[in-house]
Design an enzyme around this catalytic site. Structure first.
Site, PDB file in Angstrom:
ATOM      1  N   GLY A  11       0.842  -1.192   0.000  1.00 43.11           N
ATOM      2  CA  GLY A  11       0.000   0.000   0.000  1.00 43.11           C
ATOM      3  C   GLY A  11       0.874   1.238   0.000  1.00 43.11           C
ATOM      4  N   GLY A  12       0.241   2.369   0.024  1.00 45.76           N
ATOM      5  CA  GLY A  12       0.952   3.636   0.041  1.00 45.76           C
ATOM      6  C   GLY A  12       1.428   3.992   1.438  1.00 45.76           C
ATOM      7  CE  LYS A  17       3.309   0.265   3.586  1.00 45.89           C
ATOM      8  NZ  LYS A  17       3.008   1.691   3.722  1.00 45.89           N
ATOM      9  CB  SER A  18       3.384  -0.904  10.049  1.00 47.05           C
ATOM     10  OG  SER A  18       4.419  -0.676   9.126  1.00 47.05           O
ATOM     11  CB  ALA A  36      13.438  -3.245  12.276  1.00 46.66           C
ATOM     12  CG  HIS A  52       6.615   1.699  13.467  1.00 47.67           C
ATOM     13  ND1 HIS A  52       6.201   0.793  12.529  1.00 47.67           N
ATOM     14  CD2 HIS A  52       6.311   2.912  12.954  1.00 47.67           C
ATOM     15  CE1 HIS A  52       5.671   1.426  11.502  1.00 47.67           C
ATOM     16  NE2 HIS A  52       5.733   2.721  11.736  1.00 47.67           N
ATOM     17  NE  ARG A  56       7.553  -4.024  17.049  1.00 45.05           N
ATOM     18  CZ  ARG A  56       8.151  -3.023  16.401  1.00 45.05           C
ATOM     19  NH1 ARG A  56       7.491  -2.345  15.502  1.00 45.05           N
ATOM     20  NH2 ARG A  56       9.392  -2.706  16.669  1.00 45.05           N
TER      21      ARG A  56
END
Length: 176
Positions: A11-12, A17-18, A36, A52, A56
């Site tokens: 995707g853009g 996405k993530s 990563a 990010h 998590r």
């Protein structure tokens, strides 16, 4: 008989996405691996990585690998690779010298070989990539070459994938 499954989420930029990849990984394993591929080149990017990581929890095993994911044994694991675009960037510019344009064919061959080595393991792989070819044609020769590289590499990964999901405005579209 292998227990390998390959997902590709594309995707853009800022399409979700993530987040989708992390949700998928956690639905498949309580203790997934996060690989990563990013090279941290400035403070803004360092902050992005930190966001990010904060999203998590401690149940994730984090691996930092900019070039050679196959150097890591992930057999029997669910591993999220975020992302193919940064991984390709690292290889594409690794041997850059001055005004010489990076070699698309050499980089694509290396990416395919490394992808095949890595995914030969019995594991569940969730690859995240950017669909950078949806924009206009760049006036910059290096950008055009990189867009070509990513288009061809994304096609390669999609052909090998069991499932392909495209993210648009945070919504998943099942492609394959």
């Amino acid at each position: 008989m292998t227990n390998r499954t390959i997902y590709l989420i594309t995707g853009g930029q800022r399409s979700g996405k993530s987040t989708k990849a992390e949700e998928l990984a956690l639905s498949l394993s309580p203790t997934p691996v996060y690989m990563a591929t990013a090279h941290i080149w400035d403070d803004e990017f360092r902050e992005r990585v930190a966001r990010h990581q904060a999203r998590r929890g401690p149940n994730w095993t984090n691996i930092e690998e900019e070039l050679y994911p196959s150097h890591h044994d992930v057999s029997g694991k669910v591993v999220l690779i975020d992302c193919c675009t940064l991984w390709a960037t690292n290889l594409f510019f690794r041997d850059s010298k001055g005004d010489e344009l990076p070699d698309v064919d050499k980089t694509l061959a290396e990416l395919k070989e490394e992808f095949d080595r890595f995914t030969s393991q019995d594991a569940t792989f969730i690859f995240v990539t950017n669909e950078i070819g949806l924009g206009g044609v760049s006036a910059n020769a290096v950008q055009r070459r990189f867009t070509d590289l990513m288009g061809w590499f994304n096609q390669y990964v999609a052909q090998k994938a069991d499932e392909v999901i495209m993210m648009v405005a945070g919504l998943p579209i099942q492609i394959k």
